[in-house]
Design a protein around this motif. Structure first.
Motif, PDB file in Angstrom:
ATOM      1  N   LEU A 145       0.827  -1.210   0.000  1.00  0.00           N
ATOM      2  CA  LEU A 145       0.000   0.000   0.000  1.00  0.00           C
ATOM      3  C   LEU A 145       0.855   1.252   0.000  1.00  0.00           C
ATOM      4  O   LEU A 145       0.547   2.239  -0.684  1.00  0.00           O
ATOM      5  CB  LEU A 145      -0.926   0.000   1.224  1.00  0.00           C
ATOM      6  N   ALA A 146       1.944   1.242   0.761  1.00  0.00           N
ATOM      7  CA  ALA A 146       2.841   2.402   0.813  1.00  0.00           C
ATOM      8  C   ALA A 146       3.439   2.677  -0.561  1.00  0.00           C
ATOM      9  O   ALA A 146       3.595   3.843  -0.956  1.00  0.00           O
ATOM     10  CB  ALA A 146       3.940   2.169   1.842  1.00  0.00           C
ATOM     11  N   SER A 147       3.761   1.617  -1.302  1.00  0.00           N
ATOM     12  CA  SER A 147       4.321   1.808  -2.643  1.00  0.00           C
ATOM     13  C   SER A 147       3.288   2.395  -3.596  1.00  0.00           C
ATOM     14  O   SER A 147       3.625   3.170  -4.495  1.00  0.00           O
ATOM     15  CB  SER A 147       4.852   0.474  -3.188  1.00  0.00           C
ATOM     16  N   ARG A 148       2.015   2.038  -3.384  1.00  0.00           N
ATOM     17  CA  ARG A 148       0.953   2.611  -4.224  1.00  0.00           C
ATOM     18  C   ARG A 148       0.720   4.070  -3.876  1.00  0.00           C
ATOM     19  O   ARG A 148       0.525   4.912  -4.767  1.00  0.00           O
ATOM     20  CB  ARG A 148      -0.338   1.809  -4.043  1.00  0.00           C
ATOM     21  N   VAL A 149       0.738   4.385  -2.578  1.00  0.00           N
ATOM     22  CA  VAL A 149       0.555   5.775  -2.158  1.00  0.00           C
ATOM     23  C   VAL A 149       1.655   6.653  -2.737  1.00  0.00           C
ATOM     24  O   VAL A 149       1.426   7.810  -3.111  1.00  0.00           O
ATOM     25  CB  VAL A 149       0.552   5.874  -0.609  1.00  0.00           C
ATOM     26  N   ALA A 150       2.865   6.103  -2.853  1.00  0.00           N
ATOM     27  CA  ALA A 150       3.994   6.862  -3.388  1.00  0.00           C
ATOM     28  C   ALA A 150       3.779   7.258  -4.849  1.00  0.00           C
ATOM     29  O   ALA A 150       4.438   8.182  -5.351  1.00  0.00           O
ATOM     30  CB  ALA A 150       5.276   6.052  -3.249  1.00  0.00           C
ATOM     31  N   ARG A 161      -6.896  11.909   0.872  1.00  0.00           N
ATOM     32  CA  ARG A 161      -6.893  12.039   2.332  1.00  0.00           C
ATOM     33  C   ARG A 161      -8.198  12.655   2.827  1.00  0.00           C
ATOM     34  O   ARG A 161      -8.809  12.173   3.795  1.00  0.00           O
ATOM     35  CB  ARG A 161      -5.714  12.899   2.775  1.00  0.00           C
ATOM     36  N   LEU A 162      -8.649  13.697   2.168  1.00  0.00           N
ATOM     37  CA  LEU A 162      -9.876  14.371   2.587  1.00  0.00           C
ATOM     38  C   LEU A 162     -11.103  13.495   2.354  1.00  0.00           C
ATOM     39  O   LEU A 162     -12.019  13.450   3.185  1.00  0.00           O
ATOM     40  CB  LEU A 162     -10.021  15.701   1.845  1.00  0.00           C
ATOM     41  N   VAL A 163     -11.121  12.788   1.226  1.00  0.00           N
ATOM     42  CA  VAL A 163     -12.241  11.888   0.940  1.00  0.00           C
ATOM     43  C   VAL A 163     -12.301  10.785   1.992  1.00  0.00           C
ATOM     44  O   VAL A 163     -13.376  10.434   2.494  1.00  0.00           O
ATOM     45  CB  VAL A 163     -12.105  11.282  -0.470  1.00  0.00           C
ATOM     46  N   ALA A 164     -11.137  10.232   2.351  1.00  0.00           N
ATOM     47  CA  ALA A 164     -11.084   9.176   3.359  1.00  0.00           C
ATOM     48  C   ALA A 164     -11.567   9.676   4.715  1.00  0.00           C
ATOM     49  O   ALA A 164     -12.081   8.897   5.523  1.00  0.00           O
ATOM     50  CB  ALA A 164      -9.662   8.636   3.477  1.00  0.00           C
ATOM     51  N   LYS A 165     -11.412  10.962   4.982  1.00  0.00           N
ATOM     52  CA  LYS A 165     -11.864  11.544   6.245  1.00  0.00           C
ATOM     53  C   LYS A 165     -13.355  11.868   6.248  1.00  0.00           C
ATOM     54  O   LYS A 165     -13.900  12.318   7.256  1.00  0.00           O
ATOM     55  CB  LYS A 165     -11.070  12.818   6.548  1.00  0.00           C
ATOM     56  N   GLU A 207      -6.378   3.692   7.062  1.00  0.00           N
ATOM     57  CA  GLU A 207      -6.194   3.159   8.415  1.00  0.00           C
ATOM     58  C   GLU A 207      -4.886   2.383   8.532  1.00  0.00           C
ATOM     59  O   GLU A 207      -4.360   2.207   9.629  1.00  0.00           O
ATOM     60  CB  GLU A 207      -7.372   2.250   8.795  1.00  0.00           C
ATOM     61  N   LEU A 208      -4.377   1.908   7.396  1.00  0.00           N
ATOM     62  CA  LEU A 208      -3.153   1.110   7.392  1.00  0.00           C
ATOM     63  C   LEU A 208      -1.905   1.927   7.113  1.00  0.00           C
ATOM     64  O   LEU A 208      -0.832   1.664   7.671  1.00  0.00           O
ATOM     65  CB  LEU A 208      -3.272  -0.030   6.374  1.00  0.00           C
TER      66      LEU A 208
END
Length: 211
Positions: A145-150, A161-165, A207-208
């Motif tokens: 997941l971290a590699s995808r976020v990158a 980030r805002l949508v997830a919140k 969350e992860l």
């Protein structure tokens, strides 16, 4: 010392009594585990550092507490200090059961009393290996997941980030002072890069790992 087999369930056995080491190793080997036997806990940290497969393959340590050089509890502290997350099973005689119980509360996966019951030994070993396997899977998922976020652009990450919140597309647009259609475009691209099907997946990802 033989190299680790990445497809095996690896068990480090530590006891200063050669007979107990031989007995545990023989039983666990016959039960299908790959055993690595030590007469002292002193060299175990170095062994794990040299064979990092222990950190990527289901593994555990079965260690007597009362030994010269380094006790089982001292090994537990050393593992924690070095951030080596290999589960530990402590063994004790009746005389130091309360001490080992303290180690159990501090993170040891289980503790066994001598003379050992081989069935309890196998149960504790399987429990420790299952726990480590779960840890490894979680770590692997976070890494992916971290590699995808990158892959996200700074703006895609802000939108995600805002949508997830819980912000709506309109709320995101107002928050970032950008057009609504731009928000929709960034949201679509972010979901695609994260391999997320929608909001529920996005919340789980947030969350992860940090968005």
């Amino acid at each position: 010392m033989e190299l680790l087999n990445s497809h095996s369930k690896n068990v480090i056995i530590i006891d200063d009594d050669p007979a107990i080491n031989a007995s545990m190793s023989r039983f666990l080997t016959l039960a299908g585990y790959q055993c690595h036997v030590f007469g002292s806990a002193v060299g175990v940290i170095s062994f794990i550092k040299e064979h990092t497969e222990f950190l990527t393959t289901p593994s555990c340590i079965v260690c007597d507490n009362q030994m010269s050089g380094m006790t089982g509890l001292q090994l537990q502290e050393a593992l924690q200090d070095k951030d080596i997350n290999v589960p530990l099973i402590l063994i004790s005689g009746e005389s130091d059961v309360h001490e080992v119980a303290s180690g159990f509360r501090k993170g040891a996966i289980d503790f066994l009393i001598k003379p050992l019951d081989v069935n309890k030994l196998e149960q504790a070993t399987e429990k420790a290996l299952a726990y480590h396997s779960t840890q490894l899977q979680s770590t692997s998922s976070k890494s992916i997941l971290a590699s995808r976020v990158a892959l996200l652009t700074p703006r895609e990450r802000e939108v995600a980030r805002l949508v997830a919140k819980g912000h709506t597309n309109l709320g995101v647009a107002l928050n970032l002072n950008i057009a609504l259609r731009t928000v929709k475009l960034h949201r679509h691209r972010a979901l695609k890069k994260l391999n997320a099907s929608g909001l529920v997946d996005l919340v789980k990802i947030s969350e992860l790992v940090d968005l």
